[in-house]
Design a protein around this motif. Structure first.
Motif, mmCIF file in Angstrom:
data_model
loop_
_atom_site.group_PDB
_atom_site.id
_atom_site.type_symbol
_atom_site.label_atom_id
_atom_site.label_comp_id
_atom_site.label_asym_id
_atom_site.label_seq_id
_atom_site.Cartn_x
_atom_site.Cartn_y
_atom_site.Cartn_z
ATOM 1 N N LEU A 1 0.839 -1.194 0.000
ATOM 2 C CA LEU A 1 0.000 0.000 0.000
ATOM 3 C C LEU A 1 0.872 1.240 0.000
ATOM 4 C CD1 LEU A 1 -2.672 -1.081 2.635
ATOM 5 C CD2 LEU A 1 -2.684 -1.439 0.166
ATOM 6 N N LYS A 2 0.544 2.185 -0.880
ATOM 7 C CA LYS A 2 1.332 3.391 -1.034
ATOM 8 C C LYS A 2 0.679 4.577 -0.323
ATOM 9 C CE LYS A 2 3.079 1.955 -5.571
ATOM 10 N NZ LYS A 2 3.222 2.327 -7.003
ATOM 11 N N GLU A 3 1.433 5.680 -0.310
ATOM 12 C CA GLU A 3 0.945 6.935 0.272
ATOM 13 C C GLU A 3 -0.401 7.310 -0.336
ATOM 14 O OE1 GLU A 3 2.167 11.561 -0.459
ATOM 15 O OE2 GLU A 3 3.792 10.164 -0.011
ATOM 16 N N GLY A 4 -1.327 7.731 0.524
ATOM 17 C CA GLY A 4 -2.651 8.126 0.066
ATOM 18 C C GLY A 4 -3.700 7.044 0.171
ATOM 19 N N ALA A 5 -3.293 5.795 0.316
ATOM 20 C CA ALA A 5 -4.259 4.698 0.415
ATOM 21 C C ALA A 5 -5.053 4.824 1.707
ATOM 22 C CB ALA A 5 -3.556 3.357 0.348
ATOM 23 N N VAL A 6 -6.324 4.482 1.635
ATOM 24 C CA VAL A 6 -7.212 4.476 2.801
ATOM 25 C C VAL A 6 -7.646 3.043 3.050
ATOM 26 C CG1 VAL A 6 -9.385 5.286 3.774
ATOM 27 C CG2 VAL A 6 -8.017 6.820 2.348
ATOM 28 N N VAL A 7 -7.444 2.575 4.274
ATOM 29 C CA VAL A 7 -7.852 1.219 4.644
ATOM 30 C C VAL A 7 -8.954 1.311 5.693
ATOM 31 C CG1 VAL A 7 -5.704 0.072 4.049
ATOM 32 C CG2 VAL A 7 -5.917 1.135 6.283
ATOM 33 N N ALA A 8 -9.921 0.413 5.595
ATOM 34 C CA ALA A 8 -11.058 0.450 6.522
ATOM 35 C C ALA A 8 -11.475 -0.973 6.860
ATOM 36 C CB ALA A 8 -12.230 1.224 5.909
ATOM 37 N N THR A 9 -11.879 -1.178 8.118
ATOM 38 C CA THR A 9 -12.349 -2.479 8.584
ATOM 39 C C THR A 9 -13.820 -2.388 8.949
ATOM 40 O OG1 THR A 9 -11.634 -1.933 10.833
ATOM 41 C CG2 THR A 9 -10.093 -3.163 9.463
ATOM 42 N N GLY A 10 -14.564 -3.451 8.654
ATOM 43 C CA GLY A 10 -15.975 -3.510 8.996
ATOM 44 C C GLY A 10 -16.191 -4.148 10.354
ATOM 45 N N PRO A 11 -17.436 -4.536 10.671
ATOM 46 C CA PRO A 11 -17.722 -5.183 11.956
ATOM 47 C C PRO A 11 -16.972 -6.504 12.082
ATOM 48 C CG PRO A 11 -19.741 -4.442 10.864
ATOM 49 C CD PRO A 11 -18.643 -4.314 9.863
ATOM 50 N N ASN A 12 -16.419 -6.747 13.261
ATOM 51 C CA ASN A 12 -15.692 -7.980 13.560
ATOM 52 C C ASN A 12 -14.616 -8.274 12.508
ATOM 53 O OD1 ASN A 12 -15.075 -10.234 15.120
ATOM 54 N ND2 ASN A 12 -16.478 -11.553 14.010
ATOM 55 N N GLN B 1 -14.258 -1.635 12.679
ATOM 56 C CA GLN B 1 -14.885 -0.315 12.540
ATOM 57 C C GLN B 1 -13.850 0.811 12.612
ATOM 58 O OE1 GLN B 1 -17.683 -0.742 11.461
ATOM 59 N NE2 GLN B 1 -19.268 -1.505 12.825
ATOM 60 N N SER B 2 -12.754 0.662 11.890
ATOM 61 C CA SER B 2 -11.700 1.681 11.888
ATOM 62 C C SER B 2 -11.377 2.084 10.455
ATOM 63 C CB SER B 2 -10.437 1.160 12.579
ATOM 64 O OG SER B 2 -10.694 0.853 13.933
ATOM 65 N N ARG B 3 -10.881 3.316 10.323
ATOM 66 C CA ARG B 3 -10.550 3.863 9.004
ATOM 67 C C ARG B 3 -9.300 4.729 9.129
ATOM 68 N NH1 ARG B 3 -13.267 4.952 4.128
ATOM 69 N NH2 ARG B 3 -12.540 6.832 3.045
ATOM 70 N N VAL B 4 -8.255 4.399 8.371
ATOM 71 C CA VAL B 4 -6.967 5.078 8.477
ATOM 72 C C VAL B 4 -6.441 5.386 7.077
ATOM 73 C CG1 VAL B 4 -4.538 4.825 9.173
ATOM 74 C CG2 VAL B 4 -6.378 4.003 10.675
ATOM 75 N N GLN B 5 -5.887 6.578 6.927
ATOM 76 C CA GLN B 5 -5.243 6.957 5.663
ATOM 77 C C GLN B 5 -3.727 6.980 5.847
ATOM 78 O OE1 GLN B 5 -6.115 10.861 4.024
ATOM 79 N NE2 GLN B 5 -5.605 10.162 1.963
ATOM 80 N N LEU B 6 -3.010 6.381 4.890
ATOM 81 C CA LEU B 6 -1.558 6.438 4.891
ATOM 82 C C LEU B 6 -1.143 7.782 4.311
ATOM 83 C CD1 LEU B 6 -0.673 2.873 3.570
ATOM 84 C CD2 LEU B 6 -1.180 3.604 5.900
ATOM 85 N N GLY B 7 -0.530 8.629 5.133
ATOM 86 C CA GLY B 7 -0.096 9.937 4.674
ATOM 87 C C GLY B 7 1.268 9.851 4.013
ATOM 88 N N ARG B 8 2.031 10.921 4.110
ATOM 89 C CA ARG B 8 3.350 10.964 3.476
ATOM 90 C C ARG B 8 4.302 10.049 4.241
ATOM 91 N NH1 ARG B 8 5.932 13.562 -0.324
ATOM 92 N NH2 ARG B 8 8.105 14.209 -0.112
ATOM 93 N N MET B 9 4.848 9.047 3.535
ATOM 94 C CA MET B 9 5.789 8.110 4.150
ATOM 95 C C MET B 9 6.994 8.003 3.225
ATOM 96 S SD MET B 9 3.422 5.184 5.907
ATOM 97 C CE MET B 9 3.178 4.241 4.409
ATOM 98 N N ASP C 1 3.671 9.340 8.327
ATOM 99 C CA ASP C 1 2.550 10.164 8.794
ATOM 100 C C ASP C 1 1.254 9.428 8.454
ATOM 101 O OD1 ASP C 1 2.236 13.369 9.548
ATOM 102 O OD2 ASP C 1 0.482 12.521 8.572
ATOM 103 N N LEU C 2 0.425 9.194 9.469
ATOM 104 C CA LEU C 2 -0.844 8.493 9.268
ATOM 105 C C LEU C 2 -1.975 9.299 9.884
ATOM 106 C CD1 LEU C 2 1.432 6.108 10.442
ATOM 107 C CD2 LEU C 2 -0.194 4.806 9.080
#
Length: 393
Positions: A112-123, A141-149, A161-162
């Motif tokens: 996964l490169k800079e700018g990618a957004v990853v998200a998890t659903g229930p369980n 139930q989390s959502r994180v974006q990979l910033g400048r790395m 940076d996340l």
């Protein structure tokens, strides 16, 4: 705006008015080594190979002759950088990856490169690994974006940076080698920066709050003009009013008979709960590193039910949630699962001529060879009418 913030803003304006017309741009520092020349450094490390800006900034007369051990100032904009990618080490359940405006199918080993957004659903659960051994975990139930790395090729400085857009991010950061290295986790309300530690950052948009929980090391948490240094076993909450003082995290939850073999039909544990726990985070994995997570869920009571697991060795990680919304210190337990269950069915009667017959059935759970003993007793009698041992079916 409060008078305090207004005064700070006024001072900032005065400082800007007094500053020279040319503001200083960000620079990196490089220690000259034997054999270095500006020509060679420019070819290897400067975008476009342009060394003249560095020559002017450092007032170097001859670009072929540099003093070994001296420090060169290099505008950051000129430096070549190598992007740092995150590797999908493991995932469970509904996990999505969005990059370049497209939703991509996720797979173990995916980069996964800079700018990618990853998200998890229930369980669901996701683990990402960085090249230096840093591990990132996203519970459900989390959502994180990979910033400048990036890795600055000339100096070896690493910056990651996340941004937590929702839910929680757990970081196990490899200690940083260079004082200029950085690992920063941002939310819309806070910034958490570390130098090698294990910590978690969560953001709740509806509640308008962000939280940081430190397991090991020291984390600097800031929001606007407020901030706090949070040590291990403490957490802090950031709201529109600023960052709270460090709050002691709830102790790790205990289990009743944690080493008992789980041989019943369903896997269940009784918690020895910390005082005033508002809930618990429960994570189940097949490995001690929690890469292959089978389940990630929340529990409210003092009993954990994990369903009908097959034979094997499992790892359970627990943490208590307090009234501040902070997740406490974790506890990890290993347990052995060896189902050994027996369920009898009602006898089935039939007639064969004038003889009444009864068929007895039962079902067993678990692996391995089994033998059974069937006893049939008349009510009130001590000796069985039928006593058959060594049955295999």
């Amino acid at each position: 705006m409060s008078w305090k913030r207004a005064a700070i803003a006024g001072l900032a304006l005065q400082a800007l008015a007094a500053a020279p017309a040319l503001s200083a741009e960000p620079v990196e520092s490089y220690v000259v080594r034997p054999g270095d020349t500006l020509y060679e450094l420019g070819r290897r490390y400067f975008a476009g190979g342009d060394y003249r800006a560095v020559q002017r900034l450092n007032r170097i007369a001859d670009p072929r002759r540099l003093k070994v051990g001296s420090r060169l100032k290099v505008p950051a904009r000129l430096l070549k950088v190598t992007p740092i990618e995150a590797r999908v080490a493991g995932f469970r359940g509904a996990v999505t990856v969005t990059a370049g405006g497209r939703t991509l199918p996720i797979s173990t080993g995916m980069m996964l490169k800079e700018g990618a957004v990853v998200a998890t659903g229930p369980n669901a659960f996701l683990r990402l690994d960085l090249p230096d051994g840093t591990h990132l975990s996203l519970p459900s139930q989390s959502r994180v974006q990979l910033g400048r790395m990036t890795l600055v090729e000339m100096t070896g400085v690493v910056r990651r940076d996340l941004q937590v857009q929702g839910g929680r991010l757990e970081s196990d950061v490899t200690p940083l080698r260079d004082p200029r290295d950085s690992y920063t986790v941002r939310t819309p309300m806070s910034v958490s920066a570390v130098r090698g530690t294990e910590f978690r950052v969560a953001y709740d948009e509806q509640a308008g709050r962000a939280s940081t929980e430190v397991i090991e090391g020291l984390v600097a948490v800031s929001a606007d003009h407020d901030g706090a240094d949070v040590a291990a076993a403490y957490g802090a909450v950031a709201t529109a009013d600023g960052v709270s003082d460090p709050i002691h995290l709830a102790p790790p939850p205990g289990l009743v008979q944690p080493g008992r073999i789980q041989d019943e039909q369903t896997v269940r544990f009784q918690l020895v709960a910390p005082a005033a726990a508002a809930g618990y985070q429960v994570r189940l994995a097949v490995d001690a590193g929690f890469v292959e997570v089978l389940e990630e869920t929340a529990a409210q009571g003092q009993e954990i039910a994990l369903g009908e697991l097959p034979d094997g060795v499992y790892f359970l990680r627990l943490a208590a949630l307090d009234d501040n919304g902070l997740l406490g210190l974790p506890a990890t337990y290993a347990f052995e699962r060896r189902p050994n269950t027996l369920r009898a069915e009602a006898p089935v009667a039939s007639r064969d001529g004038g003889v009444r017959r009864y068929k007895f059935r039962w079902q067993a759970g678990g692996l391995g060879e089994r033998t059974y003993r069937l006893q049939l007793l008349r009510e009130g009698a001590e000796a069985p009418v039928v006593d058959e041992a060594g049955l295999t079916m």
